[in-house]
Scaffold this motif. Structure first.
Motif, PDB file in Angstrom:
ATOM      1  N   ALA A 140      50.652  36.709  51.674  1.00 13.84           N
ATOM      2  CA  ALA A 140      50.016  35.649  52.441  1.00 13.84           C
ATOM      3  C   ALA A 140      50.126  35.885  53.948  1.00 13.84           C
ATOM      4  O   ALA A 140      49.180  35.622  54.703  1.00 13.84           O
ATOM      5  CB  ALA A 140      50.619  34.300  52.071  1.00 13.84           C
ATOM      6  N   VAL A 168      45.162  34.208  38.565  1.00 14.07           N
ATOM      7  CA  VAL A 168      44.554  33.812  39.840  1.00 14.07           C
ATOM      8  C   VAL A 168      45.317  32.617  40.414  1.00 14.07           C
ATOM      9  O   VAL A 168      45.446  32.466  41.636  1.00 14.07           O
ATOM     10  CB  VAL A 168      43.061  33.479  39.649  1.00 14.07           C
ATOM     11  CG1 VAL A 168      42.451  32.934  40.949  1.00 14.07           C
ATOM     12  CG2 VAL A 168      42.296  34.721  39.193  1.00 14.07           C
ATOM     13  N   PHE A 174      48.017  32.376  43.370  1.00 14.58           N
ATOM     14  CA  PHE A 174      47.701  32.306  44.797  1.00 14.58           C
ATOM     15  C   PHE A 174      47.314  30.898  45.245  1.00 14.58           C
ATOM     16  O   PHE A 174      46.988  30.691  46.414  1.00 14.58           O
ATOM     17  CB  PHE A 174      46.581  33.299  45.120  1.00 14.58           C
ATOM     18  CG  PHE A 174      46.923  34.715  44.749  1.00 14.58           C
ATOM     19  CD1 PHE A 174      47.631  35.522  45.631  1.00 14.58           C
ATOM     20  CD2 PHE A 174      46.590  35.224  43.503  1.00 14.58           C
ATOM     21  CE1 PHE A 174      47.989  36.819  45.287  1.00 14.58           C
ATOM     22  CE2 PHE A 174      46.937  36.519  43.146  1.00 14.58           C
ATOM     23  CZ  PHE A 174      47.641  37.316  44.040  1.00 14.58           C
ATOM     24  N   ASP A 175      47.373  29.931  44.328  1.00 15.65           N
ATOM     25  CA  ASP A 175      46.985  28.564  44.686  1.00 15.65           C
ATOM     26  C   ASP A 175      47.867  27.975  45.777  1.00 15.65           C
ATOM     27  O   ASP A 175      47.431  27.072  46.511  1.00 15.65           O
ATOM     28  CB  ASP A 175      47.035  27.659  43.450  1.00 15.65           C
ATOM     29  CG  ASP A 175      45.903  27.925  42.472  1.00 15.65           C
ATOM     30  OD1 ASP A 175      44.970  28.676  42.846  1.00 15.65           O
ATOM     31  OD2 ASP A 175      45.961  27.385  41.341  1.00 15.65           O
ATOM     32  N   TYR A 185      48.646  29.221  48.435  1.00 14.82           N
ATOM     33  CA  TYR A 185      48.311  29.800  49.741  1.00 14.82           C
ATOM     34  C   TYR A 185      46.838  29.538  50.076  1.00 14.82           C
ATOM     35  O   TYR A 185      46.045  30.464  50.244  1.00 14.82           O
ATOM     36  CB  TYR A 185      48.595  31.297  49.736  1.00 14.82           C
ATOM     37  CG  TYR A 185      50.008  31.637  49.319  1.00 14.82           C
ATOM     38  CD1 TYR A 185      51.051  31.601  50.248  1.00 14.82           C
ATOM     39  CD2 TYR A 185      50.302  31.957  47.994  1.00 14.82           C
ATOM     40  CE1 TYR A 185      52.355  31.889  49.865  1.00 14.82           C
ATOM     41  CE2 TYR A 185      51.607  32.245  47.606  1.00 14.82           C
ATOM     42  CZ  TYR A 185      52.623  32.211  48.540  1.00 14.82           C
ATOM     43  OH  TYR A 185      53.914  32.488  48.170  1.00 14.82           O
ATOM     44  N   PRO A 186      46.440  28.278  50.195  1.00 17.44           N
ATOM     45  CA  PRO A 186      45.017  27.958  50.395  1.00 17.44           C
ATOM     46  C   PRO A 186      44.441  28.441  51.723  1.00 17.44           C
ATOM     47  O   PRO A 186      43.211  28.555  51.847  1.00 17.44           O
ATOM     48  CB  PRO A 186      44.993  26.427  50.305  1.00 17.44           C
ATOM     49  CG  PRO A 186      46.377  25.992  50.699  1.00 17.44           C
ATOM     50  CD  PRO A 186      47.274  27.063  50.148  1.00 17.44           C
ATOM     51  N   VAL A 213      41.790  33.447  49.347  1.00 16.66           N
ATOM     52  CA  VAL A 213      41.913  32.240  48.537  1.00 16.66           C
ATOM     53  C   VAL A 213      40.915  31.199  49.012  1.00 16.66           C
ATOM     54  O   VAL A 213      40.172  30.603  48.218  1.00 16.66           O
ATOM     55  CB  VAL A 213      43.354  31.692  48.600  1.00 16.66           C
ATOM     56  CG1 VAL A 213      43.495  30.438  47.744  1.00 16.66           C
ATOM     57  CG2 VAL A 213      44.358  32.762  48.167  1.00 16.66           C
ATOM     58  N   ARG A 214      40.868  30.984  50.307  1.00 21.56           N
ATOM     59  CA  ARG A 214      39.964  29.989  50.900  1.00 21.56           C
ATOM     60  C   ARG A 214      38.496  30.267  50.578  1.00 21.56           C
ATOM     61  O   ARG A 214      37.723  29.360  50.268  1.00 21.56           O
ATOM     62  CB  ARG A 214      40.163  30.004  52.418  1.00 21.56           C
ATOM     63  CG  ARG A 214      39.313  29.021  53.196  1.00 21.56           C
ATOM     64  CD  ARG A 214      39.359  29.361  54.672  1.00 21.56           C
ATOM     65  NE  ARG A 214      38.730  30.656  54.917  1.00 21.56           N
ATOM     66  CZ  ARG A 214      39.041  31.448  55.950  1.00 21.56           C
ATOM     67  NH1 ARG A 214      40.011  31.113  56.783  1.00 21.56           N
ATOM     68  NH2 ARG A 214      38.398  32.589  56.111  1.00 21.56           N
ATOM     69  N   GLY A 217      37.306  32.110  48.065  1.00 23.26           N
ATOM     70  CA  GLY A 217      37.014  32.405  46.669  1.00 23.26           C
ATOM     71  C   GLY A 217      36.775  33.879  46.396  1.00 23.26           C
ATOM     72  O   GLY A 217      35.955  34.244  45.548  1.00 23.26           O
ATOM     73  N   ILE A 259      38.976  36.220  45.152  1.00 23.79           N
ATOM     74  CA  ILE A 259      39.962  36.815  44.252  1.00 23.79           C
ATOM     75  C   ILE A 259      39.184  37.269  43.023  1.00 23.79           C
ATOM     76  O   ILE A 259      38.613  36.452  42.306  1.00 23.79           O
ATOM     77  CB  ILE A 259      41.066  35.822  43.862  1.00 23.79           C
ATOM     78  CG1 ILE A 259      41.751  35.256  45.105  1.00 23.79           C
ATOM     79  CG2 ILE A 259      42.078  36.494  42.941  1.00 23.79           C
ATOM     80  CD1 ILE A 259      42.796  34.194  44.797  1.00 23.79           C
TER      81      ILE A 259
END
Length: 274
Positions: A203, A224, A227-228, A230-231, A236-237, A239, A241
Motif C-alpha cells: 500500500a 481480492v 486489499f479492501d 486499502y481503499p 484498489v480505488r 478497480g 485488481i
C-alpha cells in the motif's frame, strides 16, 4: 551437429537431432510442441499441462524438483531439457553421469526467452519452425517495447505467493515482461529475487495495477478482498485488481506473443491514477 554450451556452462554435443526428448519444464514442453517435436517428446513433468492433447499421452516423470530419475533413464532419452531455476543441479548431474545429454536453459529476460526458441530449434534440428516463431516474436517484441517506452510506466504489484505474500525483484523474467509491456515493478529494487512483503508495504508503494496470477500460487476471486483495507491505493480505488493467467508472464516460447499482445493494455497507466 554442432556442439553448444548451455546455461550451466556444459558443452552439449548431439550426434544427430534427438528422437527421444524428456522435458523437465512446462513452458519448454509447450515450446517443443510448437517446434513440431511432439512425436519426439517421450516424458514430461506432472505440471506440464499444455498442449493438453499432446501431454496426456506422455509418460509423467514427476515434478520439476522431484523427478523420478530412474523412470527418465528407462525412457532412454537422447536429450533432456532442464532449467537452472526450475530443476535441481544434483538431478541434472546424475542424469549426465548416466551419459544422458541434458541441455540446461536460463532465460531471464523477454529477449532471452525469445532467443531460447531459436536455441532449442537449433539443438533439436527444428530450425525451420524456430525461424518462423522468431519471425513472429522478434518484430512484435520490438514494436511493443518501443511503444511502451514512450509512455510513463504504470506501478505494478505482481505477487507469486500468499501466506505470506511474496513477489519478484528486477532479476526475474516476470519483471522484464512487465517492464517491456509498460509496467514498473514496485518491488524491483529488493535484493532478494523473491522477497516476502506485507500488504502495508504494498500500500505504501501505491500500485496502480495489481495482478493476481493463477501460478505458482492460485489466486482466486476471494483473495481480492485482501486489499479492501486499502481503499486509497490507486489499484484498489480504480478497480484495477486483475486475476490473470500466469503463463504469459512467466512461460517462454509461444506464450510471449500472447503476453506482448495483451499485457500492455492491461497495465497501461491511466491519467486518473495518482
Amino acid at each position: 551437429m554442432t556442439a553448444r554450451v548451455d546455461a550451466s556452462g556444459v558443452l552439449v554435443e548431439l550426434a544427430r537431432p534427438p528422437r527421444r526428448i524428456v522435458s523437465l519444464v512446462p513452458s519448454t514442453t509447450e515450446l517443443l510442441c510448437a517446434l513440431g517435436l511432439e512425436d519426439a517428446l517421450v516424458g514430461v513433468t506432472v505440471y506440464c499441462v499444455e498442449p493438453r492433447d499432446v501431454v496426456r499421452e506422455k509418460t509423467r516423470i514427476g515434478g520439476e524438483k522431484n523427478p523420478d530419475l530412474e523412470k527418465i533413464q528407462a525412457l532412454d532419452p537422447d536429450l533432456v531439457v532442464a532449467n537452472v531455476e526450475e530443476n535441481r543441479r544434483e538431478d541434472i548431474d546424475r542424469l549426465r553421469a548416466w551419459s544422458i545429454p541434458v541441455w540446461v536453459a536460463y532465460p531471464r529476460t523477454d529477449a532471452e526467452g525469445i532467443g531460447f526458441s531459436g536455441e532449442l530449434g537449433a539443438l533439436t534440428g527444428a530450425e525451420v519452425r524456430a525461424r518462423a516463431l522468431l519471425q513472429e516474436l522478434e518484430p512484435l517484441h520490438e514494436r511493443v517495447r518501443a511503444a511502451c517506452a514512450r509512455r510513463p510506466p504504470a506501478a505494478v504489484f505482481y505477487p507469486i505467493w500468499r501466506g505470506p505474500y511474496m513477489t519478484i525483484n528486477a532479476n526475474t523474467y516476470i519483471h522484464d515482461m512487465l517492464r517491456v509491456c509498460g509496467g514498473r515493478n514496485i518491488f524491483g529494487d529488493r535484493p532478494e529475487r523473491y522477497p516476502t512483503v506485507t500488504l502495508d508495504e504494498v500500500a505504501a508503494l501505491r500500485p496502480e495495477v495489481i495482478l493476481l496470477p493463477d501460478e505458482p500460487f492460485r489466486f482466486r476471486r476471494a483473495h481480492v478482498a485482501d486489499f479492501d483495507a486499502y481503499p486509497d491505493v490507486p489499484a484498489v480505488r480504480d478497480g484495477r485488481i486483475h486475476l490473470v493467467d500466469g503463463k504469459p508472464f512467466s512461460w517462454h516460447g509461444p506464450r510471449i506473443a500472447e503476453a506482448l499482445r495483451t499485457v500492455p493494455g492491461l497495465i497501461e497507466r491511466r491519467a486518473t491514477s495518482s
